[in-house]
Motif scaffolding. Structure first.
Motif, short mmCIF file in Angstrom:
data_model
loop_
_atom_site.label_atom_id
_atom_site.label_comp_id
_atom_site.label_asym_id
_atom_site.label_seq_id
_atom_site.Cartn_x
_atom_site.Cartn_y
_atom_site.Cartn_z
N LYS A 145 0.85 -1.20 0.00
CA LYS A 145 0.00 0.00 0.00
C LYS A 145 0.87 1.24 0.00
O LYS A 145 0.60 2.22 -0.67
CB LYS A 145 -0.88 0.03 1.25
N THR A 172 -4.17 -9.90 0.53
CA THR A 172 -3.42 -8.68 0.25
C THR A 172 -3.55 -8.27 -1.22
O THR A 172 -3.65 -7.09 -1.54
CB THR A 172 -1.94 -8.89 0.61
N LYS A 175 -6.81 -6.51 -1.62
CA LYS A 175 -6.79 -5.16 -1.05
C LYS A 175 -6.05 -4.21 -1.98
O LYS A 175 -6.42 -3.05 -2.13
CB LYS A 175 -6.12 -5.19 0.32
N GLU A 178 -8.15 -3.01 -4.76
CA GLU A 178 -9.11 -1.96 -4.37
C GLU A 178 -8.45 -0.58 -4.40
O GLU A 178 -9.10 0.41 -4.74
CB GLU A 178 -9.70 -2.30 -3.00
N TYR B 257 -15.57 -10.32 -1.74
CA TYR B 257 -14.27 -10.01 -2.32
C TYR B 257 -14.27 -10.31 -3.82
O TYR B 257 -15.11 -11.08 -4.30
CB TYR B 257 -13.14 -10.78 -1.61
#
Lengths: 247, 308
Positions: A145, A172, A175, A178, B257
């Motif tokens: 990130k 991960t 994420k 996203e 998800y």
């Protein structure tokens, strides 16, 4: 020059001696688009990406990235793009906050902007307690990130992601995607390579390179129709199976 | 022909290893039957490479014990080295030696001749034979991988230990690599292979999901995912990212998800697909579809890693 495209290339060629690494490729990427740049190992992806980032001059052909000419305005391009790869993106021996300062200074941001932007990143990523930790000591999910934030904190027009999720766990990886969606919804153009073909489905459009050429280019939906396949994995296998290079 | 195999080619009991403050492995136990293929499935940093270093007798564990080919990894470490072939996670042949020189070097280390054992590697090595004098460093990724596998096998080991052999390798080459492993397994080789690609798990006889130095779950791939689909649904609409955020906000949704072309929804109590579709339509989503999904290893990993 503004042609409405974040990336636009025509007949791009890169040869090394007798070897043509990139063999006459042409494509456009719209502003804010998530563009997946796929291909087998040795297909020429890295060479093409180096030309787009202003790191390597094309043998022939032309193109623009963020409105700048890839052959003549390489330095301008570097200022208007971000780059991140799984292999190297941050300095492990610097702290979280030092890394952000280093990258934003390189991009010529003012001290005040760096402070404001860093604080915002710590807040949105919930990393305030970690900002004085060495990067090598923080978990891989955070590192990713942070690397993405470092590559985008100067508000680039285009961000190049070279296998950003290689070797990363499924949670991960998701994420991270996203973050890509978020950046794209803010108008940043995403140019991404990956070997995970489920991730190809998350792109607006993808291209598949084989032996230096682009063999397929369309939305995942249209490609699946064209190749009568249920998944991008099948499409990739059909398109890339005759590759001569790489093996 | 069915083979009944009971002997443990690898047996690991409560192995732990710490590097400074980092617990690389914590109480890890598993065994691998002779002639079978066992997969260690987990991301970078899960502890897989530490486990390989312990089994190849390069480092000793802090706690626990293990045997490889029936030999103790501490007491019999020298003997073990002749019984195993090891392909580390990084390319570790000599880049300045040619294809032929590398192969002969590894054969001579084990006191065998390339000629006597060539049949074992021939199925995948024949392509490389065309370039006997090319330096290993100048080979393409796929070729390097084949040369490394050849060098790991040239002394005809009983057990093959492969640490992330397909990381950074494209989908077509990955699948070819697993075809090569299947051939070796058919010849009776025991294989321990690690990967961060969940789709490779189904090509193993048994797998262990590993994360943060611990084994999360272990069984055959089929048994591990049995029952995963009970409360799992696919969901799609025209705008996928807003759909993801909307579903996550619903109290009937335990987890949601991305999963390739669709989203996977882990349904909680009161989850009614028809009713949710109607609600999403009312919220302005177009082309909403919600239908049962079959769970796979990746769903299981997300469930286990998420709860841990």
């Amino acid at each position: 020059m503004d042609n409405g495209f974040a990336i636009s290339v025509r007949n791009l060629v890169k040869g090394f001696g007798g070897f043509t690494a990139v063999d006459n490729i042409s494509f456009d990427v719209r502003r804010g688009e998530i563009f997946g740049f796929l291909g087998a190992n040795g297909a020429g992806k890295t060479t093409a990406m180096r030309m787009l980032c202003g790191l390597s001059c094309p043998t022939s052909g032309s193109g623009t990235v963020a409105g700048y000419d890839i052959a003549r305005q390489a330095e301008e391009i570097k200022r208007h793009i971000g780059y991140m790869s799984q292999k190297f993106s941050l300095y492990g021996d610097l702290t979280v906050s030092e890394n952000l300062t280093l990258f934003s200074t390189v991009y010529g941001m003012s001290d005040k902007d760096i402070r404001l932007k860093s604080d915002m990143i710590f807040k949105t990523l919930e990393m305030e307690e970690m900002k004085n930790c060495l990067v090598k000591d923080i978990p891989v999910g955070w590192k990713q990130k942070l690397a993405f934030s470092a590559a985008t904190m100067h508000a680039p027009d285009v961000v190049f992601l070279d296998e950003p999720t290689g070797g990363v766990d499924p949670v991960t990886r998701r994420k991270f995607w996203e973050l890509i969606y978020q950046a794209s919804s803010q108008g940043i153009t995403i140019f991404v390579t990956t070997h995970y073909l489920d991730e190809a489905e998350y792109c607006n459009r993808i291209s598949i390179m084989v032996d230096g050429r682009i063999k397929a280019l369309d939305s995942p939906e249209n490609l699946k129709k064209e190749y009568a396949s249920g998944t991008m994995d099948e499409v990739f296998r059909i398109v890339a199976k005759d590759a001569k290079r790489g093996d | 022909m069915e083979r009944y195999i009971y002997e443990k080619a690898i047996d690991v009991q409560s192995v732990s290893k710490q590097y400074g403050k980092i617990q690389a492995l914590e109480d890890v136990s598993f065994s691998v039957a002779e002639g079978s293929m066992f997969g260690l499935i987990g991301p970078d940093g899960a502890g897989k490479s530490t486990l390989y270093r312990i089994l190849t007798t390069i480092v000793a564990p802090d706690g626990g014990r293990a045997t490889v080919a029936g030999l103790d990894i501490v007491k019999d470490y020298r003997k073990i080295r002749a019984e195993i072939g090891y392909m580390p996670d990084r390319f570790s042949l000599y880049p300045d030696l040619t294809v032929n020189e590398n192969l002969h070097f590894f054969a001579s280390l084990f006191g065998v001749s390339v000629k006597d054992n060539y049949d074992l590697i021939a199925p995948f090595f024949d392509q490389l034979v065309k370039f006997p004098n090319r330096r290993a460093g100048a080979l393409s990724g796929g070729m390097k991988q084949k040369l490394a596998l050849g060098c790991a096998l040239i002394h005809r080991p009983k057990i093959l230990l492969l640490d992330e052999p397909t990381t950074g390798v494209d989908a077509v080459s990955r699948s070819e690599f697993w075809d090569m492993l299947a051939v070796l397994k058919d010849k009776g080789m025991t294989i321990l292979v690690s990967t961060s690609y969940m789709d490779e798990a189904k090509r193993c006889d048994r797998i262990a999901l590993i994360n943060g130095g611990r084994i999360l779950d272990m069984d055959t791939p089929e048994r591990l995912v049995a029952g995963m689909g009970d409360n799992l649904y696919n969901a799609s609409a025209r705008d996928m990212y807003p759909l993801l955020l909307a579903l996550r906000d619903m109290h009937e949704v335990q987890d949601c998800y991305t999963f390739g072309a669709t989203l996977h929804v882990v349904a909680g109590a009161d989850f009614n697909p028809e009713e949710i579709s109607v609600r999403l339509n009312r919220m302005g989503f177009d082309d909403v579809e919600i239908y049962p999904a079959k769970g796979d290893i990746e769903d299981l990993f997300i469930k286990l890693a998420g709860n841990g």
